[in-house]
Design a protein around this motif. Structure first.
Motif, PDB file in Angstrom:
ATOM      1  N   ASP A   1       0.839  -1.202   0.000  1.00 57.67           N
ATOM      2  CA  ASP A   1       0.000   0.000   0.000  1.00 57.67           C
ATOM      3  C   ASP A   1       0.870   1.246   0.000  1.00 57.67           C
ATOM      4  OD1 ASP A   1       0.537   0.995   2.758  1.00 57.67           O
ATOM      5  OD2 ASP A   1      -0.517  -0.805   3.401  1.00 57.67           O
ATOM      6  N   GLU A   2       0.238   2.397  -0.136  1.00 56.97           N
ATOM      7  CA  GLU A   2       0.938   3.682  -0.128  1.00 56.97           C
ATOM      8  C   GLU A   2       0.521   4.509   1.074  1.00 56.97           C
ATOM      9  OE1 GLU A   2      -0.017   5.345  -3.925  1.00 56.97           O
ATOM     10  OE2 GLU A   2       1.115   3.840  -5.040  1.00 56.97           O
ATOM     11  N   GLY A   3       0.258   3.815   2.188  1.00 58.05           N
ATOM     12  CA  GLY A   3      -0.162   4.467   3.416  1.00 58.05           C
ATOM     13  C   GLY A   3       0.997   5.072   4.182  1.00 58.05           C
ATOM     14  N   PRO A   4       0.778   5.383   5.461  1.00 54.73           N
ATOM     15  CA  PRO A   4       1.794   6.082   6.252  1.00 54.73           C
ATOM     16  C   PRO A   4       2.988   5.220   6.625  1.00 54.73           C
ATOM     17  CG  PRO A   4      -0.096   5.537   7.617  1.00 54.73           C
ATOM     18  CD  PRO A   4      -0.484   5.214   6.216  1.00 54.73           C
TER      19      PRO A   4
ATOM     20  N   PRO B   1       8.432   4.351   7.990  1.00 52.47           N
ATOM     21  CA  PRO B   1       7.548   5.522   8.056  1.00 52.47           C
ATOM     22  C   PRO B   1       7.532   6.307   6.753  1.00 52.47           C
ATOM     23  CG  PRO B   1       8.832   5.332  10.070  1.00 52.47           C
ATOM     24  CD  PRO B   1       9.387   4.311   9.113  1.00 52.47           C
ATOM     25  N   GLY B   2       6.330   6.590   6.262  1.00 54.12           N
ATOM     26  CA  GLY B   2       6.174   7.368   5.048  1.00 54.12           C
ATOM     27  C   GLY B   2       6.349   6.591   3.766  1.00 54.12           C
ATOM     28  N   GLU B   3       6.602   5.279   3.849  1.00 49.65           N
ATOM     29  CA  GLU B   3       6.874   4.488   2.647  1.00 49.65           C
ATOM     30  C   GLU B   3       5.866   3.361   2.445  1.00 49.65           C
ATOM     31  OE1 GLU B   3      10.880   3.126   2.641  1.00 49.65           O
ATOM     32  OE2 GLU B   3      11.715   5.124   2.996  1.00 49.65           O
ATOM     33  N   GLY B   4       4.728   3.424   3.110  1.00 47.60           N
ATOM     34  CA  GLY B   4       3.737   2.369   2.951  1.00 47.60           C
ATOM     35  C   GLY B   4       4.168   1.086   3.643  1.00 47.60           C
ATOM     36  N   ALA B   5       3.414   0.027   3.410  1.00 45.15           N
ATOM     37  CA  ALA B   5       3.717  -1.265   4.016  1.00 45.15           C
ATOM     38  C   ALA B   5       3.577  -2.361   2.964  1.00 45.15           C
ATOM     39  CB  ALA B   5       2.774  -1.542   5.191  1.00 45.15           C
TER      40      ALA B   5
END
Length: 452
Positions: free
Chosen positions: A388-391, A440-444
């Protein structure tokens, strides 16, 4: 809908406001409390317009509304946005208006009893003389009286409570006790009694159903868990079926209220009903998670491995969750039809894992982003990755994301914090594993590995 069958036309804008409408649609809009122009005030029409606008789909369905004098039923065709204002076009046909049927006293009484059954925290069965036969309670502050009642089987139920507003000596006729206020030893709450007479033709000839309904709910504040929650044995077999039916009824009733099918209702109460329905759905999900937790924690738990294609399962998972993703403006990218990743695992359990991973990715991802599912095959294993492109997560968060009841600070969304814990248990039970790579800041990136 053919032009000859169209009773009225309307147009909405990108904020679901009705900006143009013919009669009788314009009149129904105002009688339902709306303005023209103004937000669509007909609940079922508003819901359909929102779905058409957000999903880009043409929707055709029957809507029902109460305009203060009559129940209106109409067929609507809703076309998704194609205009510069970003709204939908509405065509209305098959319009009928009928006076609402007045609710009889018997129907109103039956509805009240059904509501009391749903919310009662102590129920008992009494004989024809109001003596206790069985007792069931499910609130902590009722343990004392429930224990006393069970020990006093055969006694009058009214001996175990006090009636501050009644000066008469017991026993009283059941009609005087039905609806009475009482106080219960061990509970600081005030309670209302409902007595349901059983038997015909003489009410109560076959006994009574006793319901205690509290004025206020028990405190929802729960102590923090120092240790992982221990699930009692046979939870799924015994508790899940018992809980499902009443919760499903609560959801159905709340949806009926929310849609104003029973009559006009102020917006705030409709919103309350929507919150109740949503909470009920979350509770059903929690019950499912706890049942799965019991299963995977069982000493004899095992899966039924078979030859599957991880790419095919990934495509199925994205298909199931496509509507949820589009509602949040998130793009799901699945493996191509030509891709394959043969693996050994139980299809149902692998799909369960991927639905959890993709569902989490949608929940954590911002609007306008992408969730990508990809597969690859090594010598002895196959992998499917959900990115994903989440936090993203810190190393510390990634280390505890698979713990029981871990939700990484997400409060109030109804999640149980069990999904990833159960998913990893399932993966390992099938001879594979589930890991996460993130910053952090790179999705999961959640990677499910299974034997090839």
């Amino acid at each position: 809908m053919s032009a000859s069958n169209v009773f009225a036309r309307g147009v909405t804008d990108g904020e679901d406001r009705l900006i143009e409408a013919d009669e009788p649609l314009a009149g129904l809009q105002t009688r339902c409390g709306g303005d023209l122009p103004g937000t669509v005030a007909i609940p079922q029409l508003l819901e359909a317009v929102r779905k058409s606008r957000t999903l880009g789909l043409k929707i055709a369905r029957t809507i029902i509304a109460f305009d203060g004098e009559a129940m209106v039923r109409a067929w609507v065709d809703i076309a998704p946005p194609q205009q510069s204002h970003g709204g939908c076009t509405i065509e209305v046909g098959a319009w009928t208006a009928t006076p609402p049927t007045a609710e009889t006293d018997d129907a109103a009484a039956a509805r009240r009893i059904e509501i009391d059954r749903d919310v009662a925290e102590l129920t008992a069965r009494l004989d024809g003389s109001q003596r206790l036969l069985t007792v069931d309670a499910h609130a902590a502050d009722l343990d004392q009286v429930a224990h006393a009642m069970r020990a006093g089987q055969g006694k009058l139920w009214s001996e175990f409570v006090t009636f501050p507003d009644l000066a008469h000596r017991q026993p009283l006729h059941w009609r005087l006790l039905d609806g009475a206020r009482c106080e219960i030893p061990g509970s600081g709450r005030r309670w209302t009694v409902t007595l349901v007479p059983l038997g015909r033709p003489e009410p109560g000839s076959a006994g009574f159903e006793l319901l205690f309904v509290a004025d206020t709910p028990l405190s929802e504040q729960a102590p923090l868990l120092e240790e992982p929650l221990a699930i009692p044995p046979a939870f799924a077999q015994e508790v899940t079926p018992v809980l499902r039916q009443p919760i499903a009824r609560i959801i159905a009733n709340a949806e009926t209220i929310r849609a104003r099918l029973a009559g006009p209702l102020a917006d705030e109460y409709s919103d309350y009903a929507a919150d109740i329905a949503s909470a009920g759905q979350h509770l059903l999900s929690l019950i499912d998670d706890l049942a799965d937790l019991e299963a995977v924690e069982s000493a004899d738990f095992s899966t039924q491995p078979d030859l599957i294609d991880l790419a095919d399962v990934a495509r199925r998972a994205t298909g199931i969750l496509a509507v949820r993703a589009r509602a949040k403006d998130i793009q799901l990218l699945a493996p191509g039809e030509s891709e394959a990743a043969p693996a050994t695992g139980e299809f149902r359990r692998v799909l369960q894992i991927l639905l959890n991973l993709v569902g989490n990715a949608i929940a954590y991802s911002p609007a306008g982003s992408r969730v990508t599912l990809s597969v690859d095959k090594a010598e002895e294993v196959s992998r499917v990755t959900v990115a994903d492109e989440g936090p993203g997560m810190s190393a510390e968060q990634g280390g505890r994301v698979f713990n029981q009841f871990e939700r990484l600070g997400r409060s109030g969304d109804g999640g149980s914090g069990l999904g990833l814990y159960i998913s990893r248990k399932l993966a390992r039970a099938m001879g594979g594993d589930l890991v996460v790579e993130s910053a952090p800041g790179e999705g999961a990136r959640f990677i499910l590995t299974l034997p090839g």
